[in-house]
Design an enzyme around this catalytic site. Structure first.
Site, PDB file in Angstrom:
ATOM      1  N   LYS A 159       0.833  -1.220   0.000  1.00  6.03           N
ATOM      2  CA  LYS A 159       0.000   0.000   0.000  1.00  6.03           C
ATOM      3  C   LYS A 159       0.865   1.267   0.000  1.00  6.03           C
ATOM      4  CE  LYS A 159      -2.049  -1.255   3.840  1.00  6.03           C
ATOM      5  NZ  LYS A 159      -1.363  -2.550   4.071  1.00  6.03           N
ATOM      6  N   ARG A 187      -9.680   0.536   8.491  1.00  4.55           N
ATOM      7  CA  ARG A 187      -9.190  -0.813   8.799  1.00  4.55           C
ATOM      8  C   ARG A 187     -10.222  -1.621   9.558  1.00  4.55           C
ATOM      9  NH1 ARG A 187      -3.283   0.322   8.704  1.00  4.55           N
ATOM     10  NH2 ARG A 187      -2.092  -1.542   9.138  1.00  4.55           N
ATOM     11  N   ARG A 219      11.907  -5.202   4.640  1.00  6.69           N
ATOM     12  CA  ARG A 219      11.429  -3.812   4.549  1.00  6.69           C
ATOM     13  C   ARG A 219      12.336  -2.865   5.342  1.00  6.69           C
ATOM     14  NH1 ARG A 219       5.294  -1.882   5.362  1.00  6.69           N
ATOM     15  NH2 ARG A 219       5.390  -2.947   7.369  1.00  6.69           N
ATOM     16  N   ARG A 254      11.293  -1.290  11.046  1.00  3.72           N
ATOM     17  CA  ARG A 254      10.153  -1.053  11.946  1.00  3.72           C
ATOM     18  C   ARG A 254      10.099  -2.139  13.001  1.00  3.72           C
ATOM     19  NH1 ARG A 254       4.835   0.259   8.389  1.00  3.72           N
ATOM     20  NH2 ARG A 254       3.890  -0.899  10.099  1.00  3.72           N
ATOM     21  N   ARG A 297      -0.282  -9.277  13.109  1.00  8.02           N
ATOM     22  CA  ARG A 297      -0.896  -8.247  12.255  1.00  8.02           C
ATOM     23  C   ARG A 297      -1.700  -8.885  11.119  1.00  8.02           C
ATOM     24  NH1 ARG A 297       4.089  -4.932  10.732  1.00  8.02           N
ATOM     25  NH2 ARG A 297       2.637  -3.645   9.556  1.00  8.02           N
TER      26      ARG A 297
HETATM   27  P1  ADP Z   1       2.205  -1.834   3.233  1.00  7.00           P
HETATM   28  O1  ADP Z   1       2.197  -0.324   3.174  1.00  7.00           O
HETATM   29  O2  ADP Z   1       1.019  -2.457   2.549  1.00  7.00           O
HETATM   30  O3  ADP Z   1       2.403  -2.369   4.632  1.00  7.00           O
HETATM   31  P2  ADP Z   1       4.778  -1.598   1.812  1.00  7.00           P
HETATM   32  O4  ADP Z   1       4.422  -0.761   0.638  1.00  7.00           O
HETATM   33  O5  ADP Z   1       5.568  -0.955   2.898  1.00  7.00           O
HETATM   34  O6  ADP Z   1       3.464  -2.337   2.407  1.00  7.00           O
HETATM   35  O7  ADP Z   1       5.549  -2.878   1.251  1.00  7.00           O
HETATM   36  C1  ADP Z   1       6.030  -3.887   2.150  1.00  7.00           C
HETATM   37  C2  ADP Z   1       7.402  -4.362   1.671  1.00  7.00           C
HETATM   38  O8  ADP Z   1       7.274  -5.053   0.441  1.00  7.00           O
HETATM   39  C3  ADP Z   1       8.389  -3.205   1.408  1.00  7.00           C
HETATM   40  O9  ADP Z   1       9.674  -3.662   1.761  1.00  7.00           O
HETATM   41  C4  ADP Z   1       8.256  -2.979  -0.103  1.00  7.00           C
HETATM   42  O10 ADP Z   1       9.451  -2.443  -0.670  1.00  7.00           O
HETATM   43  C5  ADP Z   1       8.008  -4.404  -0.606  1.00  7.00           C
HETATM   44  N1  ADP Z   1       7.143  -4.450  -1.802  1.00  7.00           N
HETATM   45  C6  ADP Z   1       6.083  -3.660  -2.096  1.00  7.00           C
HETATM   46  N2  ADP Z   1       5.520  -4.032  -3.267  1.00  7.00           N
HETATM   47  C7  ADP Z   1       6.238  -5.101  -3.708  1.00  7.00           C
HETATM   48  C8  ADP Z   1       6.162  -5.955  -4.866  1.00  7.00           C
HETATM   49  N3  ADP Z   1       5.214  -5.778  -5.803  1.00  7.00           N
HETATM   50  N4  ADP Z   1       7.061  -6.941  -4.976  1.00  7.00           N
HETATM   51  C9  ADP Z   1       8.015  -7.136  -4.021  1.00  7.00           C
HETATM   52  N5  ADP Z   1       8.150  -6.381  -2.926  1.00  7.00           N
HETATM   53  C10 ADP Z   1       7.274  -5.369  -2.762  1.00  7.00           C
HETATM   54  P1  AMP Z   2       0.742   0.553   8.920  1.00  7.62           P
HETATM   55  O1  AMP Z   2       1.837   1.560   8.841  1.00  7.62           O
HETATM   56  O2  AMP Z   2      -0.433   0.893   8.043  1.00  7.62           O
HETATM   57  O3  AMP Z   2       1.235  -0.858   8.730  1.00  7.62           O
HETATM   58  O4  AMP Z   2       0.169   0.644  10.418  1.00  7.62           O
HETATM   59  C1  AMP Z   2       1.007   0.358  11.518  1.00  7.62           C
HETATM   60  C2  AMP Z   2       0.162   0.268  12.789  1.00  7.62           C
HETATM   61  O5  AMP Z   2      -0.507   1.516  13.012  1.00  7.62           O
HETATM   62  C3  AMP Z   2      -0.949  -0.780  12.805  1.00  7.62           C
HETATM   63  O6  AMP Z   2      -0.485  -2.083  13.144  1.00  7.62           O
HETATM   64  C4  AMP Z   2      -1.884  -0.196  13.862  1.00  7.62           C
HETATM   65  O7  AMP Z   2      -1.360  -0.404  15.177  1.00  7.62           O
HETATM   66  C5  AMP Z   2      -1.795   1.305  13.584  1.00  7.62           C
HETATM   67  N1  AMP Z   2      -2.796   1.773  12.600  1.00  7.62           N
HETATM   68  C6  AMP Z   2      -2.537   2.388  11.414  1.00  7.62           C
HETATM   69  N2  AMP Z   2      -3.691   2.695  10.783  1.00  7.62           N
HETATM   70  C7  AMP Z   2      -4.695   2.261  11.570  1.00  7.62           C
HETATM   71  C8  AMP Z   2      -6.107   2.260  11.463  1.00  7.62           C
HETATM   72  N3  AMP Z   2      -6.737   2.778  10.399  1.00  7.62           N
HETATM   73  N4  AMP Z   2      -6.837   1.714  12.484  1.00  7.62           N
HETATM   74  C9  AMP Z   2      -6.227   1.200  13.564  1.00  7.62           C
HETATM   75  N5  AMP Z   2      -4.906   1.142  13.735  1.00  7.62           N
HETATM   76  C10 AMP Z   2      -4.122   1.672  12.748  1.00  7.62           C
END
Ligand code: ADP
Ligand code: AMP
Length: 212
Positions: free
Chosen positions: A13, A88, A123, A156, A167
């Protein structure tokens, strides 16, 4: 255009939001980034959410709704916005509807659970601007340094494998139901997230009827 990016933790995302910001010229609103910033600044909100975030649980709906409602009324959101990581829960989605926040497309980035752990262990995120990288799939130009702002890349705390498993459970228990919710409203677009970052981006642009 107002968009929601839905998907499991690690689905991509944040990565896709960064690309869409460039292509659509609208801001991304990441509740995760906003909450991490609040924690880093030691604000009241940051103190309230720390434990939930560290253990990978959801932060209470009312805290989230407060920050989102405020953010979407900012002038830079006039032509649209991308919600990354929110809503969420069903309660959050219903509250957005009740508040009259109009959503055009809900893009669910589909990735199997089995692929998620590898993404999370690789990541790295910018401690300053929140940009997301991967050591193999999407490395920064200079190791440990954010391409966008020069900030330091960090791991993270909630990307530890045991927290990631929790999660994912939370996603399936509380968030996945939103696909049904938005499907019934005719706004759900499913996109294959298990392909290259560029491929997924192209599919998202097609799914929302934007120029590729
Ligand atoms: P989210 O915001 O959904 O938690 P991220 O965008 O941070 O996910 O992506 C999670 C990890 O996967 C990051 O290390 C990112 O660089 C990697 N990633 C994202 N999209 C892809 C993809 N299409 N293929 C491989 N790795 C990806
Ligand atoms: P993310 O960066 O989207 O992976 O979110 C990291 C953490 O932030 C999650 O595991 C939750 O603890 C909190 N969080 C982010 N967005 C929300 C949401 N919309 N509702 C509840 N918790 C959230």
């Amino acid at each position: 255009m107002n968009l929601i990016l839905l998907g499991a933790p690690g689905a991509g995302k944040g990565t896709q939001a960064e690309l869409l910001v460039e292509k659509l010229a609208i801001p991304a609103i990441s509740t995760g980034n906003m909450l991490r910033e609040a924690m880093a600044n030691g604000t009241e909100l940051g103190k309230k959410v720390k434990q939930f975030m560290d253990e990978g649980s959801l932060v209470p709906d009312e805290l989230i709704l407060g920050i989102v409602a405020e953010r979407v009324t900012q002038p830079d959101c006039q032509n649209g916005f991308i919600l990354d990581g929110v809503p969420r829960t069903l309660a959050q989605a219903q509250a957005l509807e009740a508040a009259g926040v109009k959503i055009d497309h809900v893009v669910s980035i589909e990735v199997a659970d089995s692929e998620i752990e590898g993404r999370m262990t690789g990541r790295r995120v910018c401690g300053h601007c929140g940009a997301s990288y991967h050591v193999a799939a999407n490395p920064p130009k200079t190791e440990g340094v954010c391409d966008q702002c020069g900030g330091e890349l960090i791991i993270r705390k909630d990307d530890a494998p045991e927290t990631v498993r929790h999660r994912l459970e939370v996603y399936h228990a509380s968030t996945e139901v939103l696909k049904d919710f938005y499907g019934k409203l005719g706004r759900l677009r499913l996109v294959n997230g298990s392909q290259s970052i560029e491929g997924a981006n192209e599919d998202i642009l097609k799914a929302i009827g934007a120029k590729v």
